[in-house]
Each structure stands twice: as C-alpha cells, then as structure tokens.
Design a protein around this motif. Structure first.
Motif, PDB file in Angstrom:
ATOM      1  N   ARG A 157       0.953  -1.273   0.075  1.00 47.08           N
ATOM      2  CA  ARG A 157      -0.011   0.030   0.212  1.00 47.08           C
ATOM      3  C   ARG A 157       0.857   1.330   0.188  1.00 47.08           C
ATOM      4  O   ARG A 157       0.611   2.273  -0.784  1.00 47.08           O
ATOM      5  CB  ARG A 157      -0.905  -0.102   1.213  1.00 47.08           C
ATOM      6  N   LEU A 158       1.933   1.315   0.894  1.00 49.25           N
ATOM      7  CA  LEU A 158       2.805   2.558   0.862  1.00 49.25           C
ATOM      8  C   LEU A 158       3.479   2.809  -0.314  1.00 49.25           C
ATOM      9  O   LEU A 158       3.321   3.805  -0.904  1.00 49.25           O
ATOM     10  CB  LEU A 158       3.714   2.077   2.069  1.00 49.25           C
ATOM     11  N   ALA A 159       3.707   1.841  -1.022  1.00 52.41           N
ATOM     12  CA  ALA A 159       4.297   2.061  -2.546  1.00 52.41           C
ATOM     13  C   ALA A 159       3.551   2.557  -3.334  1.00 52.41           C
ATOM     14  O   ALA A 159       3.931   3.332  -4.400  1.00 52.41           O
ATOM     15  CB  ALA A 159       5.151   0.880  -2.765  1.00 52.41           C
ATOM     16  N   THR A 160       2.365   2.054  -3.322  1.00 54.98           N
ATOM     17  CA  THR A 160       1.380   2.191  -4.133  1.00 54.98           C
ATOM     18  C   THR A 160       0.821   3.760  -4.237  1.00 54.98           C
ATOM     19  O   THR A 160       0.860   4.433  -5.160  1.00 54.98           O
ATOM     20  CB  THR A 160       0.062   1.613  -4.133  1.00 54.98           C
ATOM     21  N   ARG A 161       0.935   4.431  -3.136  1.00 55.08           N
ATOM     22  CA  ARG A 161       0.365   5.594  -2.892  1.00 55.08           C
ATOM     23  C   ARG A 161       1.727   6.709  -3.030  1.00 55.08           C
ATOM     24  O   ARG A 161       1.606   7.679  -3.894  1.00 55.08           O
ATOM     25  CB  ARG A 161      -0.293   5.931  -1.314  1.00 55.08           C
ATOM     26  N   ALA A 162       2.962   6.165  -2.686  1.00 58.73           N
ATOM     27  CA  ALA A 162       4.132   6.994  -3.099  1.00 58.73           C
ATOM     28  C   ALA A 162       4.270   6.939  -4.253  1.00 58.73           C
ATOM     29  O   ALA A 162       4.596   8.170  -4.940  1.00 58.73           O
ATOM     30  CB  ALA A 162       5.378   6.257  -2.238  1.00 58.73           C
ATOM     31  N   ALA A 163       4.320   5.950  -5.297  1.00 60.26           N
ATOM     32  CA  ALA A 163       4.525   5.958  -6.726  1.00 60.26           C
ATOM     33  C   ALA A 163       3.433   6.865  -7.175  1.00 60.26           C
ATOM     34  O   ALA A 163       3.913   7.783  -8.319  1.00 60.26           O
ATOM     35  CB  ALA A 163       4.401   4.712  -7.016  1.00 60.26           C
ATOM     36  N   ALA A 164       2.197   6.695  -6.939  1.00 58.67           N
ATOM     37  CA  ALA A 164       1.251   7.806  -7.448  1.00 58.67           C
ATOM     38  C   ALA A 164       1.701   9.259  -7.328  1.00 58.67           C
ATOM     39  O   ALA A 164       1.429  10.219  -8.258  1.00 58.67           O
ATOM     40  CB  ALA A 164      -0.153   7.501  -7.026  1.00 58.67           C
ATOM     41  N   GLU A 165       1.901   9.493  -6.198  1.00 59.01           N
ATOM     42  CA  GLU A 165       2.183  10.933  -5.767  1.00 59.01           C
ATOM     43  C   GLU A 165       3.417  11.249  -6.608  1.00 59.01           C
ATOM     44  O   GLU A 165       3.577  12.539  -6.836  1.00 59.01           O
ATOM     45  CB  GLU A 165       2.196  11.029  -4.170  1.00 59.01           C
ATOM     46  N   TYR A 172      -4.652   6.478  -7.755  1.00 60.70           N
ATOM     47  CA  TYR A 172      -4.262   5.181  -7.046  1.00 60.70           C
ATOM     48  C   TYR A 172      -5.863   4.824  -6.244  1.00 60.70           C
ATOM     49  O   TYR A 172      -6.523   5.535  -6.066  1.00 60.70           O
ATOM     50  CB  TYR A 172      -3.421   5.486  -5.973  1.00 60.70           C
ATOM     51  N   SER A 173      -5.370   3.518  -6.154  1.00 55.56           N
ATOM     52  CA  SER A 173      -6.568   2.647  -5.406  1.00 55.56           C
ATOM     53  C   SER A 173      -5.857   1.708  -4.475  1.00 55.56           C
ATOM     54  O   SER A 173      -5.071   0.877  -4.819  1.00 55.56           O
ATOM     55  CB  SER A 173      -7.686   1.952  -6.284  1.00 55.56           C
ATOM     56  N   VAL A 174      -6.304   1.650  -3.069  1.00 52.55           N
ATOM     57  CA  VAL A 174      -6.015   0.676  -2.245  1.00 52.55           C
ATOM     58  C   VAL A 174      -7.383   0.317  -1.702  1.00 52.55           C
ATOM     59  O   VAL A 174      -8.576   0.980  -1.874  1.00 52.55           O
ATOM     60  CB  VAL A 174      -4.881   1.207  -1.282  1.00 52.55           C
ATOM     61  N   ARG A 175      -7.335  -0.830  -0.879  1.00 49.10           N
ATOM     62  CA  ARG A 175      -8.512  -1.149  -0.236  1.00 49.10           C
ATOM     63  C   ARG A 175      -9.137  -0.224   0.548  1.00 49.10           C
ATOM     64  O   ARG A 175      -8.330   0.209   1.486  1.00 49.10           O
ATOM     65  CB  ARG A 175      -8.390  -2.306   0.431  1.00 49.10           C
ATOM     66  N   GLY A 176     -10.459   0.339   0.485  1.00 50.67           N
ATOM     67  CA  GLY A 176     -10.775   1.483   1.364  1.00 50.67           C
ATOM     68  C   GLY A 176     -10.299   2.716   1.134  1.00 50.67           C
ATOM     69  O   GLY A 176     -10.818   3.977   1.558  1.00 50.67           O
ATOM     70  N   VAL A 180      -2.388   3.207  -9.969  1.00 52.79           N
ATOM     71  CA  VAL A 180      -1.426   2.429  -9.215  1.00 52.79           C
ATOM     72  C   VAL A 180      -2.392   1.839  -8.228  1.00 52.79           C
ATOM     73  O   VAL A 180      -3.054   2.716  -7.519  1.00 52.79           O
ATOM     74  CB  VAL A 180      -0.132   3.255  -8.744  1.00 52.79           C
ATOM     75  N   VAL A 181      -2.157   0.496  -8.169  1.00 53.07           N
ATOM     76  CA  VAL A 181      -3.226  -0.290  -7.476  1.00 53.07           C
ATOM     77  C   VAL A 181      -2.457  -1.213  -6.817  1.00 53.07           C
ATOM     78  O   VAL A 181      -1.158  -1.936  -7.068  1.00 53.07           O
ATOM     79  CB  VAL A 181      -4.327  -1.147  -7.905  1.00 53.07           C
ATOM     80  N   THR A 182      -2.705  -1.942  -5.706  1.00 54.76           N
ATOM     81  CA  THR A 182      -2.127  -2.973  -5.010  1.00 54.76           C
ATOM     82  C   THR A 182      -2.572  -4.091  -5.845  1.00 54.76           C
ATOM     83  O   THR A 182      -3.357  -4.428  -6.359  1.00 54.76           O
ATOM     84  CB  THR A 182      -2.691  -3.422  -3.269  1.00 54.76           C
ATOM     85  N   SER A 183      -1.615  -5.172  -5.569  1.00 53.68           N
ATOM     86  CA  SER A 183      -1.875  -6.308  -6.419  1.00 53.68           C
ATOM     87  C   SER A 183      -3.066  -6.985  -5.799  1.00 53.68           C
ATOM     88  O   SER A 183      -3.741  -7.464  -6.842  1.00 53.68           O
ATOM     89  CB  SER A 183      -0.756  -7.363  -6.086  1.00 53.68           C
ATOM     90  N   GLY A 184      -3.321  -7.070  -4.614  1.00 53.03           N
ATOM     91  CA  GLY A 184      -4.594  -7.910  -4.293  1.00 53.03           C
ATOM     92  C   GLY A 184      -5.838  -7.208  -4.701  1.00 53.03           C
ATOM     93  O   GLY A 184      -6.784  -8.160  -5.002  1.00 53.03           O
ATOM     94  N   LEU A 185      -5.521  -5.845  -4.663  1.00 52.69           N
ATOM     95  CA  LEU A 185      -6.902  -5.174  -5.264  1.00 52.69           C
ATOM     96  C   LEU A 185      -7.120  -5.304  -6.621  1.00 52.69           C
ATOM     97  O   LEU A 185      -8.181  -5.752  -7.408  1.00 52.69           O
ATOM     98  CB  LEU A 185      -6.881  -3.775  -5.107  1.00 52.69           C
ATOM     99  N   LEU A 186      -5.909  -5.568  -7.629  1.00 53.32           N
ATOM    100  CA  LEU A 186      -6.132  -5.878  -8.964  1.00 53.32           C
ATOM    101  C   LEU A 186      -6.674  -7.215  -9.357  1.00 53.32           C
ATOM    102  O   LEU A 186      -7.380  -7.582 -10.243  1.00 53.32           O
ATOM    103  CB  LEU A 186      -4.839  -5.713  -9.708  1.00 53.32           C
TER     104      LEU A 186
END
Length: 809
Positions: free
Chosen positions: A58-66, A82-86, A98-104
């Motif tokens: 999750r942290l890498a997901t948000r950081a990469a998008a920003e 970006y999208s992460v759960r919630g 940018v998404v987490t692998s689980g969300l995709l």
C-alpha cells in the motif's frame, strides 16, 4: 507530458514501448532509484496507453502515484491516480492508476477482460508476494483467452529475470543500468546477549559518526522500530519511522529531505519499492518479517527470518545512490555466505485459505489450469479449501458458493469475512466492523486485550486514521444490525479453533480448541478469564507452547455459540492412570467441557482398553503361578529348539497376540483388578499347537526321573534346560537325558549333599572319568555318611545316607 527527469531508465523507454508493441510482454530489469516505477508508466501513457501499475504494498502504491503526479505538476486523482482497499483517488482523466496487487486480483475477478486497460505493469515482481504471484497467473490466463491484446510488463530490481521472461511467453528482457557509487561494507554483529535493537542503534551511531548524510536502518517490524527509536532518543537528528501501518503524513515525512540529518527506521518497504532521498549510510539488521503458517499447531502469522543475500545487496545499495556510502551489517562477516540466495516465495510458506477462495472464484479450485511461477503446495492449498468448506464458502465439489463470492468481494481474509457477515447478526454491525478492522491490521495496537485495544483506537490516538476508514468501509458493506456488542464473539467467529480455556486455576497457560497450548503474558489483564477468544498467537522456535498476542475475554456459553461445529460428544473408553476409564465426554475441539461415567460401556471397547493396559504396564497384571511361569519357559524352549511351529513367548510376542490367547478370560473383565484374576497358565495353553499338544510333556517334560527314582523338576529359565540333582542320585547314569525329540541334552547341575553346586556337565562319561575324582576328594571328608564310590558309573544311586559308612565309602 513534461520532460522526464534524467534517470537511467530513460535510455530504454523507447525499447520498452517497442517490445510491448511487438511481443505484448516484456521484462524490465532495473535497480531501485532508476525510475522504472514512475517514468515507465508515464512514458507508456504518453504513447496513448491506459496503464495500471500493480504494487506489492500500500505504501509504495500511494508513494508511486504521488511521485508521478508531481512529475506532471498535478494532484493525485487527475491523470495519475491510485486505489487501495478502502481508499481511491482517480477520475475521468486518469490514464495511469497505481493499485495494490490484491486489489487488482479482485478487479480481475469481477472483470476478467480488464476493460479499458491497455498495459499492466507488475512492479517489483522479484519480491514474490502471494498476491503478486496470483495476479500474474490470472493475467496470463486472461490474456490467453479473453484479452490477447493486453500487454504485460514485469519489472524487477534483480537480474534473476529468466523465469519471468519464460512465463511471459519468451518475453524480451530489457535492462537499465543504474548510476551507483562505491559502498563500503562494515560488519557489526551483536555482542554477547545483545538484542538486535541495541545492535542497530549502535550501528546508527557509528554511521552518524563516520558518514555524511542521512541514515536508513532496516528492521523487521514496527515493534523493533519503536524500540530502536527509543534507544536513539536524545540524538541530535530526526528519527523517523517508515512502515505501512503509519498515517500518510508520517510516511511522507520519511520520504522527504529534512532540514536536519535524518535517521529513517524502515521495514522492508524501503528495500526496492520506495526511494528515500539523502541516504549515505544503511544499517541492516539482516532480518525481515514474513508470512508463515504452523499447520500442526493451528498458528499462522508473521515470523522473523534472516534476509537473503539478494535482499541484503538491495538494502546496502541504497547507500550508493547519490554519492559514495557505507552499509553496516548487524551480523558476523562469516555468516554472510550462509544467507539464502533469494527470498523464499510467499506462496511456499504462507497460509493459503485466501488463495484457495480466489482460485475457486476463478473456476479452478486446485489452480491446475493456471501457469504459475511456483505452483501452490498441494497440502496447504487443500487445507485452505477445507477451511473454506467449513465457512460455507465452497461446495464439497470445490465450487464456490454464493456466500463464498460475497466473502471474496469484501477483500478480507475468508475468516474475517465470515466474522463480518455472521458477527453483525450476533454482536452487531458496529462492534463487528471495529473488531474485524483491528484483526486485519493487528499491528495497530500493542495491547493484548482486544477490548483495551478498541478503547484506545476509539479515542483517536495517532495511527488510527486507517482503522477508522476501514471500519467505515466494513460498516457500509453489510446491512446494519443491532447486537450484543461482544468483541469476543467476533474474534471467535474468525478463529473458532483458537477459542481457549485455562488449564487450571491461576495458571497463565490455556489450551486452544486446536489442541495447542498458549500462554498469556504476565502484563495483560486476561489471566482472570477462564476462557479466551484468541485473535493472534505465535510460537518462538523451539518452544512447546505459543504466546497470546491479542485476545478477548470469553466464556463457555459464547464458545458454544460461536463454534457449534467444534462441539462433539463421544464415549471414550481407555486405559488411563492405571485402570479402565469409561466416560461420556463433551468437547469443544480439544477442550473438555464436561464428562460423566458410562455405566454400561461397549464390551469391545473395554476389551481394547484392557489390552492397552497390558501393553502399557506389562503381563504382570495377570495372575501368574509358578506353574504358569514354567509353562511359558517350556514353550519358549520348544520354539528355540524346534522352530516356528511353537509359539514365541517373549513379552513383545505375547502382548502382540494377547487378544487371541486371552480372549475368553477378557470377555468378563471390566477393570484392572479383573486382570489379576485371569490365570495366565490356562490362557497360555491356547498357544500350544493343536497337533503337538499331547507331546508337550514328552518334548519339554516338567520333571525327569533320575536313577534314584526321584522326579526332578527341569529348570527352563536359561537358554539350555538344567536339571539340578544331588550327585549320589545319578550314580549309574552313563549319559545325560536328552529332550525335544533327543535334540537337546539336559545340563546337569550336580549338587553336594548340602544342595550346593559341586559340578556342571552335559557329558557324564567324561565327568565320571575326569571330574568326579576331584569332587570325591573334596567332599567325602565333609560328608562321610554319603557314598563316594570309586566307580560311580557302576554304583547304586541313592537319596539317603548309609549308616556306619566310613570316610572311604
């Protein structure tokens, strides 16, 4: 699109685009900091593609998008989202998400065609997270069937790219070289008895003294980060934590250059997915926290392990991104060569219930229809399917049920999804959502008591934003329902096999329904509860029992209500504490709830228990007379002399066949005292071969008649039968008797008139000639009233003395 920063990956952007256009797949190998996570997706979007980037964290997901949004001079949610759960930030103009692998994985389950997506970038695929491995397998399956035009780019920070290229159909491998500076390596192993946190703090102080710039320290988890931060308190630097459980503001602070020197204390999130600027020194604990499952004890969770050599190299490389640097390794130099080459793939070690549900939703419950980097192990996958059947998520055939699909849609582990769906009806929606959000992110709390942890989270202390967002999401995902408000009920629904009862009054040790013993830490307030609903427990290597990390006080009524499938009643008849014990026992898993004696137990079970008692305590439980013991010895002799036609009578053999030769006597026995009444001798006679039964006394006679007319008992205790007889009684014998159809001579123990051994022989003729003269010379003076003829072979045998006989006999 603006001009991209001058990062190493710029040199291969055109090649990456061309490879994807020509082959549909490609592998890009580029070390951390080269721009592969940010520049490649932007370049593909600039060429007209709609790109989804899958990150393992999750942290890498948000950081990469920003970071990408900043390069475009925009806010997140415009062209880059970006999208992460919630949490989701994207809009109509978003071309890179940018998404987490689980969300995709979840998105692919609901839309296997991934409509509107042109390229999927699988970032940091070398880390081999479970969700990432599953995502790759599903994407390959979708590409083969529904979306042959879908382009897939796998990126990796290591050169071990061959397997990834093979899976992607012989994809071309492109490489971006990083501009790196030399990194000096120093080994600072822990001292005798020194904790790893103290060693890391020592390494940080050394790095601050020897090196310019910021320090990045790698630790296995948030707990170790807190402890090291405490040890560095008072240092003239900014000490900043960096892990996935922190609020966004704290994460962002660790990823920005500060006004003072910084020490960033990070978990594995900083290994490859994130860039921490300003770092000139790395302190590496050499440890990482990974998912592990202990199926035998019913425990699963995170375990602390040594890092691989590849990970150690990646961590150390962080010090040489911007200038010459140094890495301080908290282990002995000679141990470095013993590190595993690469990290163990999570699919080989993790609990696979969630994976099993995703596979069932995809339509291949055993995963056999998919192409895997590493196939899921059959045993853990089967165990996961069995859990899902118990939760009502799978049919017996393995097909997913409607309830199972609903559970998968929630984005939770199936156990937590079950707790959410069922807990709202008993405990209520609000408390259920709170507890499930806590269990899904148990690192949020240091409390052992779930109730205390919830109270702290409700007060809104630091780090609770993510928990609150998840609680809101979970509340909105199910229908509202009032209930008892019992947190333990929700925990028990998630982990019924971890319901536990205290072993004895005042003891900190509890027995879980799974059969594993766990201990409550002394600083928790849980010891006063007889029952616990345990959410998290782990076990140190080599320890016989586990340790409770998070639990809620419970009671028997709650346990019965939450885990009715574990409640069983059975009649148990067995040999316990030295006697037959017949009770009707009610249990919850391994926990005894109640028991009462059975008045008329099954005779067959009683018989089995008695036989178990004999095997446990030995044949001496039976009634053995001297005759019975002699019979056993005689039978043993005949087996030795004549072979397998005669029964073996050693302990092992008799115990192995006890159900045969003791059968009639056992029919009326009920307890230990009844065994004492069983005559072993009469039972043993059943072992005598039927055809030879009439010859027993002939082949192995109990007594042998000697020349004096006495019938002397043969001693069969030793390997060769012995006849103890007074010497005067065998006068006239020229040879020893032979038994077992004449095959075995009886050894004579010739006794003095006082019954003491005078000679031993199995060859009388030789004895009369060579041994007797010396015996006669030694004894006739002591026993003058007994005959001592010069020619015993021709003398008259006798049992008596002769009156008036002189010393010369």
């Amino acid at each position: 699109m603006p001009e991209f920063p001058d990062l190493p990956v710029r040199a291969v952007l055109d090649d990456v685009s061309a490879a994807l256009s020509e082959h549909g797949t490609a592998v890009l190998v580029a070390p951390p900091g080269t721009g592969k996570t940010t520049l490649v997706p932007l370049a593909l979007a600039e060429r007209g593609a709609r790109v989804v980037v899958a990150e393992p964290r999750r942290l890498a997901t948000r950081a990469a998008a920003e970071r990408m949004a900043a390069l475009l001079g925009e806010d997140v949610g415009q062209r880059v989202g970006y999208s992460v759960r919630g949490e989701r930030r994207r809009g109509a103009d978003t071309v890179v998400e940018v998404v987490t692998s689980g969300l995709l994985v979840r998105r692919l389950q609901s839309d296997p065609e991934l409509a509107g997506v042109d390229v999927v970038v699988l970032d940091e695929c070398h880390e081999r997270h479970l969700d990432a491995d599953l995502l790759l397998a599903l994407l390959l399956d979708a590409r083969e069937g529904l979306r042959p035009d879908l382009r897939i780019l796998a990126t990796s920070a290591t050169v071990a790219s061959g397997r990834a290229a093979e899976l992607l159909g012989g994809a071309p491998v492109l490489e971006a070289k990083a501009r790196t500076f030399p990194v000096r390596t120093t080994y600072l192993p822990p001292g005798r008895g020194e904790r790893i946190e103290s060693c890391v703090a020592r390494g940080v102080r050394t790095a601050l003294a020897e090196q310019d710039g910021d320090v990045l320290a790698f630790l296995p988890g948030a707990g170790e980060i807190r402890r090291v931060a405490g040890l560095l308190d008072g240092s003239d630097v900014d000490v900043l934590p960096l892990h996935g459980r922190l609020p966004h503001a704290q994460q962002d602070s660790a990823l920005r250059i500060g006004k003072r020197r910084r020490v960033v204390l990070a978990t594995a999130v900083a290994e490859s997915s994130l860039t921490v600027p300003g770092v000139r020194a790395v302190v590496d604990s050499g440890l990482a926290r990974v998912s592990r499952v202990d199926t035998r004890r019913g425990l699963s969770g995170l375990a602390t392990v040594r890092v691989s050599a590849a990970v150690a190299d990646q961590r150390g490389g962080r010090a040489g991104r911007e200038a010459p640097g140094a890495v301080y390794r908290c282990w002995p130099e000679h141990e470095h060569s013993t590190l595993p080459a690469y990290p163990e793939p999570e699919i080989r070690t993790a609990e696979l219930t969630r994976l099993a549900l995703e596979l069932a939703c995809w339509g291949t419950p055993d995963g056999s229809a998919l192409t895997w980097w590493d196939e899921p192990p059959a045993g853990p996958l089967a165990a996961g399917r069995e859990v899902l059947r118990g939760l009502g998520a799978l049919e017996r055939s393995g097909a997913v049920t409607g309830r199972g699909r609903r559970m998968a849609e929630l984005g939770l582990h199936p156990r937590l999804a079950r707790a959410l769906l069922d807990g709202r009806e008993t405990a209520g929606t609000d408390i259920t959502a709170e507890v499930v959000a806590l269990l899904d992110n148990d690192a949020l709390t240091t409390e052992t008591d779930v109730v205390e942890a919830l109270a702290r989270l409700r007060r809104g202390t630091a780090g609770t934003d993510r928990w609150r967002r998840e609680v809101r999401r979970l509340r909105s995902s199910v229908q509202p329902h009032a209930g008892t408000g019992d947190a333990a009920q929700v925990v028990a629904l998630a982990h019924p096999e971890r319901l536990a009862r205290r072993r004895s009054a005042g003891s900190p040790v509890y027995l879980m329904a799974s059969g594993t013993a766990v201990e409550v830490p002394g600083n928790s307030g849980l010891q006063d509860s007889e029952w616990l609903a345990i959410a998290v427990a782990d076990r140190a290597p080599g320890s016989a029992s586990g340790t409770v990390r998070l639990a809620a006080p419970a009671d028997e009524a709650l346990a019965r209500d939450a885990a009715p499938a574990l409640v069983t009643t059975s009649d148990e008849v067995g040999w316990t504490d030295g006697d037959v014990r017949a009770v009707r026992v009610e249990r919850l898993g391994a926990i005894t709830l109640a028991e009462r004696p059975i008045r008329e137990p099954d005779p067959a079970e009683v018989r089995r228990a008695l036989l178990d008692g004999l095997r446990a305590e030995g044949l001496e439980l039976l009634h053995w007379t001297d005759d019975a013991r002699r019979l056993r010895q005689r039978l043993g002799f005949l087996r030795s002399a004549l072979g397998d036609a005669w029964p073996a009578t050693d302990d092992a053999a008799l115990l192995a066949t006890a159900d045969q030769w003791l059968e009639p006597e056992l029919s009326g026995a009920r307890r230990r005292s009844d065994l004492r009444g069983i005559p072993a001798g009469s039972a043993l006679r059943r072992l005598v071969p039927w055809a030879e039964a009439g010859r027993l006394d002939e082949l192995a006679p109990d007594r042998v008649e000697v020349p004096s007319g006495s019938r002397i008992r043969v001693d069969y205790q030793d390997e060769q039968p012995v006849l103890p007889v007074k010497l005067q009684e065998v006068f006239g014998w020229r040879d020893v008797p032979r038994i077992a159809d004449g095959r075995v001579p009886v050894v004579l123990h010739l006794l003095s008139p006082a019954g003491r051994a005078a000679a031993v022989t199995a060859d009388l003729e030789s004895f009369w000639r060579n041994g007797y003269p010396q015996v006669r010379a030694d004894l006739r003076g002591r026993y003058p009233k007994h005959p001592w003829p010069e020619d015993p072979a021709a003398a008259t045998p006798t049992r008596r003395t002769r009156r008036g006989t002189g010393p010369n006999g």
